[in-house]
Enzyme design. Structure first.
Site, mmCIF file in Angstrom:
data_model
loop_
_atom_site.group_PDB
_atom_site.id
_atom_site.type_symbol
_atom_site.label_atom_id
_atom_site.label_comp_id
_atom_site.label_asym_id
_atom_site.label_seq_id
_atom_site.Cartn_x
_atom_site.Cartn_y
_atom_site.Cartn_z
ATOM 1 N N CYS A 120 0.881 -1.100 -0.105
ATOM 2 C CA CYS A 120 0.027 0.019 0.157
ATOM 3 C C CYS A 120 0.752 1.477 0.023
ATOM 4 C CB CYS A 120 -0.933 -0.009 1.330
ATOM 5 S SG CYS A 120 -2.366 -1.141 0.983
ATOM 6 N N ASP A 122 -15.295 6.119 1.661
ATOM 7 C CA ASP A 122 -15.484 4.959 2.280
ATOM 8 C C ASP A 122 -14.594 3.605 1.564
ATOM 9 O OD1 ASP A 122 -16.367 3.153 4.290
ATOM 10 O OD2 ASP A 122 -18.363 4.554 4.364
ATOM 11 N N ASP A 123 -14.495 2.504 2.234
ATOM 12 C CA ASP A 123 -13.841 1.514 1.934
ATOM 13 C C ASP A 123 -14.332 0.630 0.636
ATOM 14 O OD1 ASP A 123 -11.791 1.560 4.318
ATOM 15 O OD2 ASP A 123 -13.494 1.309 5.185
ATOM 16 N N ASP A 133 -8.621 -4.267 -5.127
ATOM 17 C CA ASP A 133 -7.487 -3.498 -4.582
ATOM 18 C C ASP A 133 -6.172 -4.547 -5.137
ATOM 19 O OD1 ASP A 133 -5.283 -2.299 -2.923
ATOM 20 O OD2 ASP A 133 -6.793 -2.168 -1.492
ATOM 21 N N GLY A 177 -10.945 -13.975 -13.286
ATOM 22 C CA GLY A 177 -10.173 -12.753 -13.180
ATOM 23 C C GLY A 177 -9.607 -12.308 -14.607
#
Length: 342
Positions: A13, A46-47, A64, A134
Site C-alpha cells: 500500500c 469509504d472502503d 485492491d 479474473g
C-alpha cells in the site's frame, strides 16, 4: 523457489497515490443522477461501494492490487488477497466471490505467478468466498490483487463516518508494517520483525469483524495506505474530533527503532503532508509520529464502538489473540480534529 520477485519502487500500500492527489481528481469527475439503491459510493471516501438489491440484501464491491513488498511469491499472494478482502469486513459484510487482477511480465517464470495466485486463492477460501475468475495483462512489473464482492444487510452497514461523540476507538492490528518492509528492503530489518509483520499482514480481519457484530458499532474502516491518522481523519469527516493516546496504540517496537534511523517511506511523508494539518501532537516522540503516519499494507480495523461495549469488545478481541486495544475517544468537534497525547 529460487527466482525472487524484483521489487518495484513502492510495494504494497506504499504504492498508493496520495490522498491529496486523489481528492483533486475525484472532485472533478462528472456526477451521475442519484441512484437511491446506491447506499455508499466513492464520494464518501469509504472502503467499498454498497448497492441495495433487496430489502434485506446489499452488495459490497471493492478491488485492491499492488506491487510486491516481499520476495516470496506465495507470501505476496496471501498478503495482497488479505488486504483486498479487508474492505468487505470494514463495511460489515461477508465475502462471497473474488476475481484475480494480475499484471505479469511474459518473460518471468510462470511458476512465480502460480505461487502468487495460490497464496491468494488460499485466503479467499479461508474467507469463505469463491474465486470465480479474473483478468491478466502483460506488464513490465508484477502486480496482483482481487476484485471482491460481498453481501451485507442494508441496516447493518459499517460506514466509516458514523462515529458519535463518546464512542471509543479500537484498533485491531499493530502499526508499523510499512516501516518494517522498508527496513527489510535495505537489509536492516530483523527476521523476527519481518516475520511478525508478515503474520499481521496475512491475518484476515474476518475474525475481528465477526466479534464486532455482537456490539454497537457506529463506524469502521481498515487502516491501509493512508495511515492510521489518514483513515482516522476520514472517519471524523469534518463532523467530530478525537483524542488518541499514543501509548495505547498497538505497534511493532522495531518500527520505532527503524524510524529513528530514518528508514522511512515517501508515502508516509505524503500522508504527513496531507493529514498533518488536522493533527496536533503533545509529548509524542518523532518515531511514534512516523508510525502513526506509516502506510499500512493489510492493516487492522479501526472501530468506533459505543462506550458501554468498548471494554467487552476489546477483551474479546484480545482473547482471540489479536493485539487489539482501545486507543482513543471521539469527542464533539473542536478546533483540533485529532489530538494525539503522549
Amino acid at each position: 523457489m529460487e527466482e525472487k520477485i524484483v521489487f518495484c519502487k513502492g510495494g504494497g500500500c506504499t504504492a498508493k497515490l496520495g490522498a491529496g492527489i486523489l481528492d483533486r481528481v475525484l472532485s472533478r469527475l462528472p456526477k451521475a443522477e442519484k441512484d437511491d439503491n446506491l447506499l455508499i459510493g466513492f464520494d464518501s471516501k469509504d472502503d467499498a461501494a454498497v448497492y441495495k438489491v433487496a430489502d434485506d440484501v446489499a452488495i459490497v464491491q471493492t478491488l485492491d492490487f499492488f506491487p510486491p513488498m516481499v520476495d516470496d511469491p506465495y507470501t505476496f499472494g496471501k498478503v495482497a488477497a488479505t488486504n483486498a478482502l479487508s474492505d468487505i469486513y470494514a463495511m460489515g459484510g461477508e465475502v462471497k466471490t473474488a476475481l484475480n487482477i494480475v499484471c505479469f511480465p511474459e518473460t518471468m517464470d510462470l511458476n512465480i505467478l502460480g505461487e502468487i495466485m495460490r497464496g491468494g486463492s488460499e485466503k479467499v477460501i479461508e474467507a469463505g468466498g469463491t474465486l470465480v475468475g479474473g483478468h491478466s495483462i502483460a506488464d513490465t512489473d508484477v502486480k496482483y490483487g482481487l476484485s471482491v464482492m460481498g453481501t451485507v444487510h442494508p441496516d447493518k452497514i459499517y460506514a466509516n463516518n458514523g462515529g458519535q461523540p463518546g464512542d471509543k476507538l479500537i484498533l485491531t492490528k499493530r502499526l508499523g508494517v510499512g516501516i518494517i518492509c522498508t527496513a527489510n528492503r535495505v537489509g536492516e530489518a530483523s527476521p523476527e520483525a519481518m516475520n511478525a509483520a508478515l503474520d499481521s499482514m496475512t491475518t484476515l480481519n474476518k475474525y475481528a469483524a465477526l466479534a464486532a457484530r455482537k456490539y454497537t458499532i457506529h463506524a469502521c474502516t481498515d487502516v491501509t495506505g493512508f495511515s492510521f491518522l489518514g483513515h482516522l481523519h476520514e472517519m471524523m469527516d469534518g463532523k467530530n474530533s478525537c483524542i488518541i493516546e499514543a501509548d495505547k496504540v498497538p505497534h511493532f517496537p522495531e518500527a520505532r527503532d527503524y524510524a529513528d534511523e530514518f528508514l522511512l517511506t515517501a508515502a508516509a511523508q505524503r500522508n504527513r503532508n496531507y493529514t498533518g494539518p488536522f493533527v496536533t501532537f503533545e509529548n509524542v516522540p518523532f518515531s511514534m509520529e512516523e508510525v502513526l503516519f506509516d502506510p499500512q499494507t493489510s492493516g487492522g480495523l479501526l472501530i468506533a464502538v459505543a462506550p458501554e461495549d468498548a471494554d467487552k469488545l476489546e477483551a474479546e478481541l484480545q482473547e482471540m489473540g489479536l493485539p487489539a486495544a482501545i486507543v482513543g475517544t471521539i469527542i464533539d468537534k473542536c478546533d483540533t480534529e485529532i489530538r494525539v497525547i503522549g
